[in-house]
Structures are given as C-alpha cells and as structure tokens.
Design a protein around this motif. Structure first.
Motif, PDB file in Angstrom:
ATOM      1  N   ARG A  94      22.483  -4.519  13.145  1.00 37.76           N
ATOM      2  CA  ARG A  94      21.235  -4.043  13.730  1.00 37.76           C
ATOM      3  C   ARG A  94      20.734  -2.814  12.996  1.00 37.76           C
ATOM      4  NH1 ARG A  94      22.060  -3.411  20.108  1.00 37.76           N
ATOM      5  NH2 ARG A  94      20.011  -2.454  19.810  1.00 37.76           N
ATOM      6  N   VAL A  95      19.450  -2.843  12.633  1.00 31.90           N
ATOM      7  CA  VAL A  95      18.810  -1.681  12.031  1.00 31.90           C
ATOM      8  C   VAL A  95      17.752  -1.204  13.017  1.00 31.90           C
ATOM      9  CG1 VAL A  95      17.532  -0.788  10.056  1.00 31.90           C
ATOM     10  CG2 VAL A  95      19.169  -2.680   9.743  1.00 31.90           C
ATOM     11  N   GLU A  96      18.040  -0.086  13.678  1.00 35.19           N
ATOM     12  CA  GLU A  96      17.117   0.425  14.689  1.00 35.19           C
ATOM     13  C   GLU A  96      15.884   1.030  14.020  1.00 35.19           C
ATOM     14  OE1 GLU A  96      17.517   0.113  17.984  1.00 35.19           O
ATOM     15  OE2 GLU A  96      15.966   1.473  18.737  1.00 35.19           O
ATOM     16  N   MET A  97      14.721   0.563  14.436  1.00 31.79           N
ATOM     17  CA  MET A  97      13.457   1.025  13.837  1.00 31.79           C
ATOM     18  C   MET A  97      12.707   1.881  14.853  1.00 31.79           C
ATOM     19  SD  MET A  97      13.595  -0.484  10.891  1.00 31.79           S
ATOM     20  CE  MET A  97      11.936  -0.492  10.190  1.00 31.79           C
ATOM     21  N   ASP A  98      12.298   3.058  14.453  1.00 33.12           N
ATOM     22  CA  ASP A  98      11.551   3.946  15.340  1.00 33.12           C
ATOM     23  C   ASP A  98      10.062   3.586  15.258  1.00 33.12           C
ATOM     24  OD1 ASP A  98      10.342   5.953  16.782  1.00 33.12           O
ATOM     25  OD2 ASP A  98      11.591   7.552  15.941  1.00 33.12           O
ATOM     26  N   ILE A  99       9.658   2.663  16.134  1.00 37.80           N
ATOM     27  CA  ILE A  99       8.290   2.147  16.090  1.00 37.80           C
ATOM     28  C   ILE A  99       7.277   3.263  16.315  1.00 37.80           C
ATOM     29  CG2 ILE A  99       6.663   0.574  17.199  1.00 37.80           C
ATOM     30  CD1 ILE A  99       9.120  -1.084  18.087  1.00 37.80           C
ATOM     31  N   ASP A 100       7.550   4.115  17.309  1.00 36.80           N
ATOM     32  CA  ASP A 100       6.591   5.175  17.647  1.00 36.80           C
ATOM     33  C   ASP A 100       6.387   6.128  16.470  1.00 36.80           C
ATOM     34  OD1 ASP A 100       6.311   4.133  20.235  1.00 36.80           O
ATOM     35  OD2 ASP A 100       8.050   5.268  20.947  1.00 36.80           O
ATOM     36  N   ALA A 101       7.382   6.219  15.573  1.00 31.48           N
ATOM     37  CA  ALA A 101       7.264   7.093  14.401  1.00 31.48           C
ATOM     38  C   ALA A 101       6.718   6.352  13.178  1.00 31.48           C
ATOM     39  CB  ALA A 101       8.633   7.701  14.074  1.00 31.48           C
ATOM     40  N   GLY A 102       6.309   5.074  13.374  1.00 31.34           N
ATOM     41  CA  GLY A 102       5.673   4.354  12.270  1.00 31.34           C
ATOM     42  C   GLY A 102       6.628   3.678  11.305  1.00 31.34           C
ATOM     43  N   ALA A 103       7.891   3.474  11.730  1.00 27.07           N
ATOM     44  CA  ALA A 103       8.886   2.901  10.817  1.00 27.07           C
ATOM     45  C   ALA A 103       8.545   1.481  10.371  1.00 27.07           C
ATOM     46  CB  ALA A 103      10.268   2.916  11.490  1.00 27.07           C
ATOM     47  N   THR A 104       7.719   0.767  11.167  1.00 29.04           N
ATOM     48  CA  THR A 104       7.376  -0.607  10.796  1.00 29.04           C
ATOM     49  C   THR A 104       6.077  -0.661   9.989  1.00 29.04           C
ATOM     50  OG1 THR A 104       6.246  -0.920  12.912  1.00 29.04           O
ATOM     51  CG2 THR A 104       8.554  -1.606  12.783  1.00 29.04           C
ATOM     52  N   ARG A 105       5.536   0.509   9.628  1.00 26.25           N
ATOM     53  CA  ARG A 105       4.287   0.545   8.856  1.00 26.25           C
ATOM     54  C   ARG A 105       4.483   1.160   7.479  1.00 26.25           C
ATOM     55  NH1 ARG A 105       0.513  -2.775  11.482  1.00 26.25           N
ATOM     56  NH2 ARG A 105       1.391  -2.948  13.568  1.00 26.25           N
ATOM     57  N   THR A 106       5.751   1.368   7.072  1.00 30.87           N
ATOM     58  CA  THR A 106       6.003   1.915   5.741  1.00 30.87           C
ATOM     59  C   THR A 106       5.812   0.815   4.695  1.00 30.87           C
ATOM     60  OG1 THR A 106       8.335   1.329   5.808  1.00 30.87           O
ATOM     61  CG2 THR A 106       7.748   3.482   6.705  1.00 30.87           C
ATOM     62  N   PRO A 107       5.483   1.193   3.457  1.00 29.01           N
ATOM     63  CA  PRO A 107       5.352   0.170   2.403  1.00 29.01           C
ATOM     64  C   PRO A 107       6.609  -0.694   2.272  1.00 29.01           C
ATOM     65  CG  PRO A 107       4.475   2.266   1.644  1.00 29.01           C
ATOM     66  CD  PRO A 107       5.116   2.537   2.982  1.00 29.01           C
ATOM     67  N   ARG A 108       7.786  -0.071   2.418  1.00 27.94           N
ATOM     68  CA  ARG A 108       9.026  -0.835   2.285  1.00 27.94           C
ATOM     69  C   ARG A 108       9.128  -1.904   3.370  1.00 27.94           C
ATOM     70  NH1 ARG A 108      13.895  -0.239   4.674  1.00 27.94           N
ATOM     71  NH2 ARG A 108      15.580  -1.408   3.707  1.00 27.94           N
ATOM     72  N   PHE A 109       8.791  -1.537   4.613  1.00 28.92           N
ATOM     73  CA  PHE A 109       8.887  -2.523   5.683  1.00 28.92           C
ATOM     74  C   PHE A 109       7.788  -3.582   5.554  1.00 28.92           C
ATOM     75  CE2 PHE A 109       8.450  -4.424   9.856  1.00 28.92           C
ATOM     76  CZ  PHE A 109       9.771  -4.699  10.168  1.00 28.92           C
ATOM     77  N   LEU A 110       6.571  -3.145   5.181  1.00 28.44           N
ATOM     78  CA  LEU A 110       5.469  -4.110   5.046  1.00 28.44           C
ATOM     79  C   LEU A 110       5.734  -5.114   3.925  1.00 28.44           C
ATOM     80  CD1 LEU A 110       2.409  -1.758   5.656  1.00 28.44           C
ATOM     81  CD2 LEU A 110       3.284  -3.526   7.206  1.00 28.44           C
ATOM     82  N   ALA A 111       6.555  -4.742   2.953  1.00 31.95           N
ATOM     83  CA  ALA A 111       6.919  -5.700   1.907  1.00 31.95           C
ATOM     84  C   ALA A 111       7.802  -6.808   2.485  1.00 31.95           C
ATOM     85  CB  ALA A 111       7.633  -4.991   0.768  1.00 31.95           C
ATOM     86  N   MET A 112       8.532  -6.482   3.567  1.00 31.43           N
ATOM     87  CA  MET A 112       9.389  -7.490   4.215  1.00 31.43           C
ATOM     88  C   MET A 112       8.613  -8.270   5.272  1.00 31.43           C
ATOM     89  SD  MET A 112      13.043  -5.501   4.563  1.00 31.43           S
ATOM     90  CE  MET A 112      12.521  -4.228   5.725  1.00 31.43           C
ATOM     91  N   ASN A 113       7.760  -7.574   6.018  1.00 30.44           N
ATOM     92  CA  ASN A 113       6.906  -8.232   7.013  1.00 30.44           C
ATOM     93  C   ASN A 113       5.520  -7.599   6.975  1.00 30.44           C
ATOM     94  OD1 ASN A 113       5.667  -9.531   9.099  1.00 30.44           O
ATOM     95  ND2 ASN A 113       6.848  -8.543  10.739  1.00 30.44           N
ATOM     96  N   PRO A 114       4.585  -8.252   6.276  1.00 23.98           N
ATOM     97  CA  PRO A 114       3.240  -7.685   6.139  1.00 23.98           C
ATOM     98  C   PRO A 114       2.553  -7.454   7.485  1.00 23.98           C
ATOM     99  CG  PRO A 114       3.555  -9.478   4.584  1.00 23.98           C
ATOM    100  CD  PRO A 114       4.763  -9.485   5.493  1.00 23.98           C
ATOM    101  N   ASN A 115       3.028  -8.108   8.552  1.00 20.86           N
ATOM    102  CA  ASN A 115       2.420  -7.900   9.864  1.00 20.86           C
ATOM    103  C   ASN A 115       2.978  -6.653  10.560  1.00 20.86           C
ATOM    104  OD1 ASN A 115       0.470  -8.740  11.731  1.00 20.86           O
ATOM    105  ND2 ASN A 115       1.967  -9.840  12.972  1.00 20.86           N
ATOM    106  N   GLY A 116       3.984  -6.009   9.946  1.00 19.48           N
ATOM    107  CA  GLY A 116       4.424  -4.709  10.430  1.00 19.48           C
ATOM    108  C   GLY A 116       5.010  -4.686  11.831  1.00 19.48           C
ATOM    109  N   ARG A 117       5.820  -5.674  12.146  1.00 16.66           N
ATOM    110  CA  ARG A 117       6.390  -5.729  13.495  1.00 16.66           C
ATOM    111  C   ARG A 117       7.868  -6.069  13.446  1.00 16.66           C
ATOM    112  NH1 ARG A 117       2.427  -6.134  17.366  1.00 16.66           N
ATOM    113  NH2 ARG A 117       0.344  -6.644  16.587  1.00 16.66           N
ATOM    114  N   ILE A 118       8.573  -5.585  14.459  1.00 16.31           N
ATOM    115  CA  ILE A 118       9.926  -6.070  14.709  1.00 16.31           C
ATOM    116  C   ILE A 118       9.858  -6.974  15.921  1.00 16.31           C
ATOM    117  CG2 ILE A 118      11.101  -4.071  13.686  1.00 16.31           C
ATOM    118  CD1 ILE A 118      11.072  -4.429  17.419  1.00 16.31           C
TER     119      ILE A 118
END
Lengths: 200, 200
Positions: free
Chosen positions: A28-52
């Motif tokens: 498990r990789v805990e993502m801090d959504i409220d801090a924008g962790a799913t909107r970083t370029p690195r994460f968007l390269a894995m999921n362009p929709n920016g969601r967990i």
C-alpha cells in the motif's frame, strides 16, 4: 501488486477488502489526496485522471477505477459471477454505485469529514441528501427480495456497494429506515476475511 | 429485445449503436423523460432507479445502466475484449465515462438543450465546464498513443465514450483543441453499421 491508496477512501477500501477476502498481499502506498499527491506529474503519468485507487502490476502496468480493479482482481474467482446474467447484474449495480450512489453518499461524507466546518461546500449537502436517500431506497427495495446484489452469492457488486454504504452515517445518512440494507451490511461484515475500512 | 429508450439520450444511443453494429433488431419504446415517464409506478417496477436506457429481454427480465447493457449485449462478440487486460481497460474507461465524463459533458448538454434559457440550472454550467474539459484532456492524452480505448480494436469502451463526446459541442465544449479525440471520433463514425444519435 502495489495499490496507490488512501486509508479514508471508500473507493480504495473496495480494493483492500477484496484483496483481504482473496488472501492476496499488496503493497500500500498512502496518498495524501488533500495535499495534491494525486495531481503531481509523476502520478498523472500513471493515471492521467489523477485519482486513487490505482493498481500497479508487477510488470508496471496501471489500472484505475475502483470497480474495474475489482472486476480484474476477481476474474477467475468466486467473487466475479461467471453466469452471464449474474455478471450483467453485478456490472449494473457497480455502475449504479458510481453514478447514483457514490456522488451523493461519498461526497457528503467527504464534505463532512475532510473539509472545515465553515467550508462553502457545505451548501451542497442539501442537494446531495435526497439523492443519497434515493440510492439507499433503491438498494433496500432490491434487498427486500434478495440476499445479494448479483446472483445468489456475495460478489464484487456487494463489495462495491458496501464501501460507502456502511459509512453513510458519516455523510449524514440515517440507515435506520433501510432495514434490508442494515441486514445486508451485517451479512457482508460477517464474511470470513472481512476487514474494516481503517484496518491496515 | 425491447429497449426503453429516449432519442436524445446519449446513454440510450450507446445501446442503439451497439445493436446496429451487431445487426440486431430491437423494439424501441420512446420514453418522455421530461414528462416523468421514467418515474411512474409501472416503470419503477421494471427499474427502481427510474432511468433509461432499460433493456427488456424476451423473457421479461430487465437490465439497467447503459454500460452494463453494452457489456451484456457484447458478450461473446468482438465488441467485448476477451483478453483479461483489454477487458479490464474497457471497464476502466467505461467507469471513467460514467464518473468523470458524463456528469459534466452530458449534464451540460442536457441543461443547454432540454431546459429553458432562463433555467436556474444554467448556473451549474460554470462548475461543470472545467471538469468536462479535463475529461476530454484525459481522453486526448490516451488517444495520442493509441487508436482505441481498450486493446487494439474498437470496443464497447469506444461506444460508451463516443455517445456524449461526439455531441459535446451541444454542451458548450469545443473539440478543436483535442485533435486526437477528433480523429478517433472520425474512426468511430466510419465503422460499417454506424448510426447517428437521432437516426431511428
């Protein structure tokens, strides 16, 4: 497998719950959504929709959308119905969950548990509440005549609907009038291997 | 089969389009949504969620949710990928469509084409627009590297996303910046058997 996760997300909990029921380990990789962790370029390269949740296979491929991940992981197990009509009904209820249930019940819970008490988004609750109740009523009507949502066994459809229904109270929803829903929640939670939403 | 339908609904069009591509005849029952035809006791007995499209089999069983109907009807045809990963990706994009695309693009179109010019719901458009654009950008990013959404063939995922994307202009969305989306729309429309949304 690796799961980009968030411990308070019901959508991510669906995946953790199925993996627990299957007895499959995941990182498990805990993502801090409220801090924008799913909107970083690195994460968007894995999921362009920016969601967990986002599932990462050992070979590096990624799969998004909680209910698609459930179907993928359950394929070939008793959790995904093989019979054509039962599988169709499982998908029907999973699309119902994402369109008619989650946007009202989960979003109300998010506003009440993640945002400040003076957030302007509190104004949305009045519009969301009757639609969330309507979703619970649709579920209750079904469960008056059946133990499970698809076919005659506990399936991915029940896991998908369990995730936010069992914490609907945190969104301001009273489950007391929905007695068939309450009985079904108890059936789900009694399943060997069941884990709670915040249960590690 | 019988389809409870609405000629301006993109969700219903998905089913009409797949049936046309499959060469399957269906009986269409046009439902006047604005007049409450999907909220009558008779209709709610068939679909407690009160929505079209609704598929009725010859034996009287009913299946709701456009994307679940697509998967059911496509099962065993080339329109539903058999390979596990391609099928997972088809579902991923179909859940994306219902959660991150339809609630913004289809709802904007509904407000602009079904409601009066002075409807208070016009106030929603400002909130919906950036989210609809975000969905188109996610699609464009995918289509920059692939011809289709799931695997290497035209599938139910493309049908699901085509329905409201090709009429996004009616919701106030400009497709000009999304050139990969425009090329994909043309590929979809060129398919033998393709029918337009209002094409009977």
């Amino acid at each position: 497998v690796r799961l980009y996760d968030n411990s308070s997300s019901g959508n991510a909990y669906k995946v953790r719950l199925l993996l627990a029921l299957l007895g499959v380990e995941c990182e498990r990789v805990e993502m801090d959504i409220d801090a924008g962790a799913t909107r970083t370029p690195r994460f968007l390269a894995m999921n362009p929709n920016g969601r967990i949740p986002l599932l990462e296979l050992d070979d590096g491929r990624h799969l998004a959308e909680s209910n698609a991940i459930l179907c993928y992981l359950a394929d070939g197990t008793p959790w995904l119905p093989v019979e054509r009509w039962a599988r169709a009904k499982a998908l029907q209820w999973m699309f119902f969950e994402q369109y008619s249930h989650e946007p009202y019940i989960a979003v109300s819970r998010y506003i009440l548990t993640h945002l400040a008490a003076d957030s302007p988004r509190r104004a949305e609750l009045e519009r969301l509440a009757p639609r969330g109740v309507a979703a619970l009523e649709v579920m209750d009507r079904h469960l008056a005549t059946a133990d499970w949502f698809a076919g005659d066994a506990h399936s991915v459809a029940d896991i998908a609907l369990y995730a936010y229904t069992h914490v609907a109270g945190e969104g301001g929803f009273d489950l007391a009038p929905h007695r068939h829903v309450r009985a079904w929640l108890a059936r789900c939670a009694a399943r060997p291997g069941h884990v709670p939403i915040d249960g590690g």
